[in-house]
Write an enzyme that holds these catalytic residues in place. Structure first.
Site, PDB file in Angstrom:
ATOM      1  N   HIS A  60       0.850  -1.185   0.000  1.00 14.08           N
ATOM      2  CA  HIS A  60       0.000   0.000   0.000  1.00 14.08           C
ATOM      3  C   HIS A  60       0.888   1.237   0.000  1.00 14.08           C
ATOM      4  O   HIS A  60       1.940   1.235   0.614  1.00 14.08           O
ATOM      5  CB  HIS A  60      -0.896  -0.003   1.247  1.00 14.08           C
ATOM      6  N   ASP A  93      -7.977  -5.355   0.289  1.00 14.77           N
ATOM      7  CA  ASP A  93      -8.476  -6.228  -0.772  1.00 14.77           C
ATOM      8  C   ASP A  93      -8.129  -7.692  -0.564  1.00 14.77           C
ATOM      9  O   ASP A  93      -8.613  -8.560  -1.287  1.00 14.77           O
ATOM     10  CB  ASP A  93      -7.913  -5.780  -2.127  1.00 14.77           C
TER      11      ASP A  93
END
Ligand code: ACO
Length: 431
Positions: A308, A366
């Site tokens: 991320h 996710d």
């Protein structure tokens, strides 16, 4: 924002400039370079905005090193376990947790805006049957500006309010209908006696031929997924919405732009890509092969659902979703689901691997969401539309904040030009 108290010094071409340092309530100080070009004649260079704050905001705060996510100051895990989606929507849009009466009024308003203009049915029918639901959503949400003219004037506070309610309320109907259309089933109209998440599930899975029982466990899991994706400060799709609306474009067009950006596999499309990857891996014994591919510089493969831009620690949303995945699969009696087993084993192995440790790559939101969405009954093509539905309130909140911000200017980045310098046009017969 607190006033500047400190100053940063920048020397360019032997001249030193004082740059104010702005202090946020949370997070790193911010060097104010707004006058840099007019005073020093230089730009700054930051592709991907890795070190650039493009706005000030009071909505969401992320501490990527701690793995902390706060909405209006409230930690995401508390919201995910104690609140529900419409209350979180109120919090994001209006800045505070609502009183019981304010919440009832907000729920009533959203519930009464869920239907779509009947002519929009024709608009859906214009798409190819095999269109991806995200493609349909981009088109239909953009088309809302052609159906709801009375809420496109961004300078009118009342119209802004109505547009916000319409987008939050109608997005489940749009996402569900995009799905129904793609599988050739009749559209199911919204039911005002259902809560937000249950109504969405009903519009996706009910058929006129038989009664559809909504499982409260799945409805709660759906609501939690909506909360966990509701906002994430200045991510790519939110920045797209802000940039599009900085020109004064109407909110429906701007949110359609946000949906388009979210679709990409590096952003909202990662939940679909992650589940596809887990299926491709198939079983735990093939994990080392995929870990090796993810580490290989000559292989474009990346572990989807890992890494991320902001989190250099476990994404707090992934933590809640991992628990949720266990809960849902357990209650559905499929706790030995091979995808969940592969995901857990992949996470365990990657978190012990020096490549992932050194680069601070952890599971993101996710990684587990696809497993839950599949257990609820969604095909992979619907994962990103669900994300778009959840994130609509974040886009709206950030858009509303921006419109009323007196610092708001049209977004216009600069560039480091590396092309040809001026040269004369060459006639075609001389090239
Ligand atoms: N698998 C393997 N290596 C990775 C991964 C991954 N998932 N993510 C990053 N890396 C490596 C990169 O190769 C790079 O290595 P290098 O320094 O040797 O070149 C380093 O880690 C840094 O990666 P960047 O791409 O520079 O980091 P950035 O902040 O630009 O990207 C992103 C973040 C796009 C999320 C990236 O981690 C990624 O592609 N992850 C997979 C896709 C994904 O899960 N996206 C969802 C994000 S969450 C969301 O949008 C809701």
């Amino acid at each position: 924002m607190n006033n500047a108290a400190k100053v940063a010094k920048l020397t360019v071409h032997d001249r030193t400039y004082d740059l104010p340092v702005l202090r946020p309530t949370n997070g790193p100080d911010v060097i104010d370079i707004r006058k840099l070009y007019s005073e020093a004649g230089v730009f700054t260079y930051d592709p991907g905005f890795t070190s650039t704050a493009a706005c000030d905001s009071t909505i969401t705060y992320i501490d990527g090193n701690k793995g902390e996510l706060l909405h209006r100051g409230y930690p995401i895990d508390q919201l995910a376990t104690k609140s529900h989606y419409l209350e979180v929507c109120h919090l994001l849009v209006y800045g505070k947790l609502p009183s019981a009466s304010a919440l009832a009024e907000f729920k009533d308003t959203i519930t009464r805006h869920t239907m779509l203009h009947e002519q929009m049915v024709n608009f859906f029918r214009g798409f190819r049957r095999d269109a991806h639901p995200m493609a349909i959503m981009v088109g239909v949400v953009g088309a809302m500006s052609a159906f709801y003219h009375d809420s496109t004037d961004i300078n009118d506070e009342y119209q802004r309010e109505v547009a916000s309610h319409r987008l939050i309320a109608k997005m489940p109907t749009i996402a569900a209908w995009a799905y129904k259309y793609s599988i050739g089933q009749p559209f199911v109209y919204p039911s005002n006696d259902l809560d937000y998440a249950s109504n969405f599930l009903n519009m996706c899975f009910a058929v006129p031929a038989e009664k559809f029982e909504i499982n409260p466990i799945l409805s709660r899991a759906m609501d939690r997924i909506l909360i966990l994706h509701a906002d994430h400060e200045q991510n790519a799709s939110t920045s797209t919405v802000r940039l599009a609306s900085s020109s004064g474009a109407n909110p429906f067009a701007c949110v359609a732009a946000g949906i388009a950006c979210l679709w990409g596999p590096a952003h909202g499309g990662a939940n679909q890509a992650c589940l596809e990857m887990l299926k491709q891996i198939g079983s735990a014994d093939r994990i080392p092969e995929y870990i090796a591919r993810a580490k290989d510089k000559n292989d474009p493969f990346r572990l989807m659902g890992f890494g991320h831009r902001v989190y250099k620690n476990l994404d707090p949303r992934a933590k809640v979703l991992k628990e949720s995945a266990d809960e849902v699969l357990d209650l559905l009696g499929v706790s030995n689901n091979p995808l969940l087993q592969t995901a857990k084993e992949l996470e365990r192995i990657a978190l012990q691997d020096s490549y992932f440790i050194e680069k601070k790559l952890f599971p993101n939101v996710d990684f587990y969401s696809g497993i839950i969405l599949e257990a609820i009954g969604f095909p992979t093509a619907m994962f990103t539309p669900v994300f778009a539905l959840s994130r609509t309130v974040g886009w709206i909140s950030q858009w509303k904040e921006m419109i009323t911000d007196r610092q708001n200017k049209i977004g216009r980045p600069r560039q480091l030009y590396l092309g040809e310098t001026e040269r004369n046009y060459i006639e075609i017969h001389d090239r």
